[in-house]
Design a protein around this motif. Structure first.
Motif, PDB file in Angstrom:
ATOM      1  N   VAL A 141      -5.901  -0.907  -0.074  1.00 27.57           N
ATOM      2  CA  VAL A 141      -5.273  -0.262   1.083  1.00 27.57           C
ATOM      3  C   VAL A 141      -5.928  -0.740   2.376  1.00 27.57           C
ATOM      4  O   VAL A 141      -5.241  -1.127   3.326  1.00 27.57           O
ATOM      5  CB  VAL A 141      -5.333   1.272   0.965  1.00 27.57           C
ATOM      6  CG1 VAL A 141      -4.866   1.939   2.249  1.00 27.57           C
ATOM      7  CG2 VAL A 141      -4.506   1.755  -0.220  1.00 27.57           C
ATOM      8  N   LEU A 142      -7.253  -0.731   2.427  1.00 26.76           N
ATOM      9  CA  LEU A 142      -7.946  -1.152   3.646  1.00 26.76           C
ATOM     10  C   LEU A 142      -7.643  -2.606   3.982  1.00 26.76           C
ATOM     11  O   LEU A 142      -7.353  -2.937   5.137  1.00 26.76           O
ATOM     12  CB  LEU A 142      -9.449  -0.949   3.513  1.00 26.76           C
ATOM     13  CG  LEU A 142     -10.263  -1.407   4.723  1.00 26.76           C
ATOM     14  CD1 LEU A 142      -9.886  -0.617   5.980  1.00 26.76           C
ATOM     15  CD2 LEU A 142     -11.749  -1.317   4.444  1.00 26.76           C
ATOM     16  N   THR A 143      -7.699  -3.485   3.001  1.00 30.66           N
ATOM     17  CA  THR A 143      -7.420  -4.899   3.234  1.00 30.66           C
ATOM     18  C   THR A 143      -6.014  -5.084   3.804  1.00 30.66           C
ATOM     19  O   THR A 143      -5.815  -5.842   4.760  1.00 30.66           O
ATOM     20  CB  THR A 143      -7.580  -5.698   1.928  1.00 30.66           C
ATOM     21  OG1 THR A 143      -8.935  -5.560   1.470  1.00 30.66           O
ATOM     22  CG2 THR A 143      -7.257  -7.162   2.131  1.00 30.66           C
ATOM     23  N   ALA A 144      -5.052  -4.372   3.238  1.00 31.85           N
ATOM     24  CA  ALA A 144      -3.673  -4.485   3.713  1.00 31.85           C
ATOM     25  C   ALA A 144      -3.522  -3.906   5.119  1.00 31.85           C
ATOM     26  O   ALA A 144      -2.815  -4.477   5.954  1.00 31.85           O
ATOM     27  CB  ALA A 144      -2.729  -3.793   2.735  1.00 31.85           C
ATOM     28  N   LEU A 145      -4.176  -2.788   5.398  1.00 31.85           N
ATOM     29  CA  LEU A 145      -4.122  -2.207   6.742  1.00 31.85           C
ATOM     30  C   LEU A 145      -4.701  -3.163   7.778  1.00 31.85           C
ATOM     31  O   LEU A 145      -4.133  -3.357   8.846  1.00 31.85           O
ATOM     32  CB  LEU A 145      -4.871  -0.873   6.788  1.00 31.85           C
ATOM     33  CG  LEU A 145      -4.210   0.314   6.106  1.00 31.85           C
ATOM     34  CD1 LEU A 145      -5.196   1.479   6.002  1.00 31.85           C
ATOM     35  CD2 LEU A 145      -2.948   0.747   6.841  1.00 31.85           C
ATOM     36  N   LEU A 146      -5.835  -3.768   7.440  1.00 31.71           N
ATOM     37  CA  LEU A 146      -6.475  -4.701   8.368  1.00 31.71           C
ATOM     38  C   LEU A 146      -5.628  -5.962   8.565  1.00 31.71           C
ATOM     39  O   LEU A 146      -5.725  -6.613   9.605  1.00 31.71           O
ATOM     40  CB  LEU A 146      -7.878  -5.071   7.875  1.00 31.71           C
ATOM     41  CG  LEU A 146      -8.891  -3.927   7.879  1.00 31.71           C
ATOM     42  CD1 LEU A 146     -10.204  -4.380   7.247  1.00 31.71           C
ATOM     43  CD2 LEU A 146      -9.123  -3.384   9.286  1.00 31.71           C
ATOM     44  N   ALA A 147      -4.790  -6.282   7.579  1.00 29.60           N
ATOM     45  CA  ALA A 147      -3.895  -7.429   7.687  1.00 29.60           C
ATOM     46  C   ALA A 147      -2.620  -7.087   8.463  1.00 29.60           C
ATOM     47  O   ALA A 147      -1.768  -7.956   8.674  1.00 29.60           O
ATOM     48  CB  ALA A 147      -3.532  -7.947   6.302  1.00 29.60           C
ATOM     49  N   GLY A 148      -2.494  -5.817   8.861  1.00 29.21           N
ATOM     50  CA  GLY A 148      -1.344  -5.413   9.667  1.00 29.21           C
ATOM     51  C   GLY A 148      -0.119  -5.000   8.865  1.00 29.21           C
ATOM     52  O   GLY A 148       0.962  -4.856   9.415  1.00 29.21           O
ATOM     53  N   ARG A 149      -0.277  -4.793   7.586  1.00 34.23           N
ATOM     54  CA  ARG A 149       0.857  -4.388   6.761  1.00 34.23           C
ATOM     55  C   ARG A 149       1.202  -2.922   7.020  1.00 34.23           C
ATOM     56  O   ARG A 149       0.315  -2.094   7.186  1.00 34.23           O
ATOM     57  CB  ARG A 149       0.548  -4.586   5.295  1.00 34.23           C
ATOM     58  CG  ARG A 149       0.172  -6.022   4.968  1.00 34.23           C
ATOM     59  CD  ARG A 149       0.729  -6.402   3.634  1.00 34.23           C
ATOM     60  NE  ARG A 149       0.286  -7.720   3.252  1.00 34.23           N
ATOM     61  CZ  ARG A 149       1.050  -8.790   3.345  1.00 34.23           C
ATOM     62  NH1 ARG A 149       2.255  -8.699   3.819  1.00 34.23           N
ATOM     63  NH2 ARG A 149       0.604  -9.961   2.962  1.00 34.23           N
ATOM     64  N   PRO A 150       2.492  -2.587   7.039  1.00 34.73           N
ATOM     65  CA  PRO A 150       2.896  -1.194   7.254  1.00 34.73           C
ATOM     66  C   PRO A 150       2.590  -0.320   6.031  1.00 34.73           C
ATOM     67  O   PRO A 150       2.536  -0.817   4.896  1.00 34.73           O
ATOM     68  CB  PRO A 150       4.406  -1.283   7.501  1.00 34.73           C
ATOM     69  CG  PRO A 150       4.822  -2.595   6.962  1.00 34.73           C
ATOM     70  CD  PRO A 150       3.616  -3.494   6.964  1.00 34.73           C
ATOM     71  N   ALA A 151       2.406   0.965   6.273  1.00 33.44           N
ATOM     72  CA  ALA A 151       2.025   1.906   5.216  1.00 33.44           C
ATOM     73  C   ALA A 151       3.006   1.900   4.050  1.00 33.44           C
ATOM     74  O   ALA A 151       2.585   1.958   2.891  1.00 33.44           O
ATOM     75  CB  ALA A 151       1.881   3.305   5.799  1.00 33.44           C
ATOM     76  N   GLN A 152       4.301   1.824   4.322  1.00 33.07           N
ATOM     77  CA  GLN A 152       5.296   1.825   3.240  1.00 33.07           C
ATOM     78  C   GLN A 152       5.135   0.605   2.332  1.00 33.07           C
ATOM     79  O   GLN A 152       5.267   0.691   1.118  1.00 33.07           O
ATOM     80  CB  GLN A 152       6.704   1.876   3.803  1.00 33.07           C
ATOM     81  CG  GLN A 152       7.061   3.218   4.400  1.00 33.07           C
ATOM     82  CD  GLN A 152       8.467   3.225   4.965  1.00 33.07           C
ATOM     83  OE1 GLN A 152       8.954   2.208   5.453  1.00 33.07           O
ATOM     84  NE2 GLN A 152       9.121   4.376   4.889  1.00 33.07           N
ATOM     85  N   GLU A 153       4.854  -0.526   2.922  1.00 34.89           N
ATOM     86  CA  GLU A 153       4.657  -1.740   2.133  1.00 34.89           C
ATOM     87  C   GLU A 153       3.391  -1.617   1.282  1.00 34.89           C
ATOM     88  O   GLU A 153       3.365  -2.041   0.127  1.00 34.89           O
ATOM     89  CB  GLU A 153       4.550  -2.954   3.060  1.00 34.89           C
ATOM     90  CG  GLU A 153       4.407  -4.266   2.331  1.00 34.89           C
ATOM     91  CD  GLU A 153       4.319  -5.446   3.284  1.00 34.89           C
ATOM     92  OE1 GLU A 153       3.546  -6.369   2.990  1.00 34.89           O
ATOM     93  OE2 GLU A 153       5.024  -5.444   4.320  1.00 34.89           O
ATOM     94  N   ILE A 154       2.353  -1.024   1.846  1.00 32.54           N
ATOM     95  CA  ILE A 154       1.106  -0.848   1.102  1.00 32.54           C
ATOM     96  C   ILE A 154       1.321   0.099  -0.072  1.00 32.54           C
ATOM     97  O   ILE A 154       0.829  -0.135  -1.179  1.00 32.54           O
ATOM     98  CB  ILE A 154      -0.015  -0.344   2.026  1.00 32.54           C
ATOM     99  CG1 ILE A 154      -0.287  -1.358   3.134  1.00 32.54           C
ATOM    100  CG2 ILE A 154      -1.289  -0.076   1.225  1.00 32.54           C
ATOM    101  CD1 ILE A 154      -1.174  -0.843   4.253  1.00 32.54           C
TER     102      ILE A 154
END
Length: 83
Positions: free
Chosen positions: A36-49
């Motif tokens: 989750v953190l890696t995806a958030l830092l990459a700018g991915r939206p919450a729904q995609e994560i």
């Protein structure tokens, strides 16, 4: 979203560790939290994560969405991240 400048991030065998350089406190993230953190830092939206969690860890959509929201809230409340 980005980590604050004085927050360090280290990969471990089990996930990730965040160290708040301002307070000396640290946070341990399990593999789910790490993804989750890696995806958030990459700018991915919450729904995609949440969808990533469903496919990676075989969890239902409601639980995955709650996990993403809870971690994001905790990171913001601890002031580890900035927009």
């Amino acid at each position: 979203m980005q980590l604050r400048e004085d927050v360090s991030l280290v990969d471990t065998d089990y996930g990730k560790v965040l160290l708040d350089g301002g307070t000396g406190e640290y946070w341990e993230l399990n593999p789910t939290g790490s993804l989750v953190l890696t995806a958030l830092l990459a700018g991915r939206p919450a729904q995609e994560i949440a969808a990533m969690l469903c496919s990676e860890f075989d969890v239902d959509g409601d639980r995955a969405t709650a996990d993403v929201t809870d971690l994001l809230t905790a990171l913001r409340d601890a002031r580890l991240v900035r927009p």
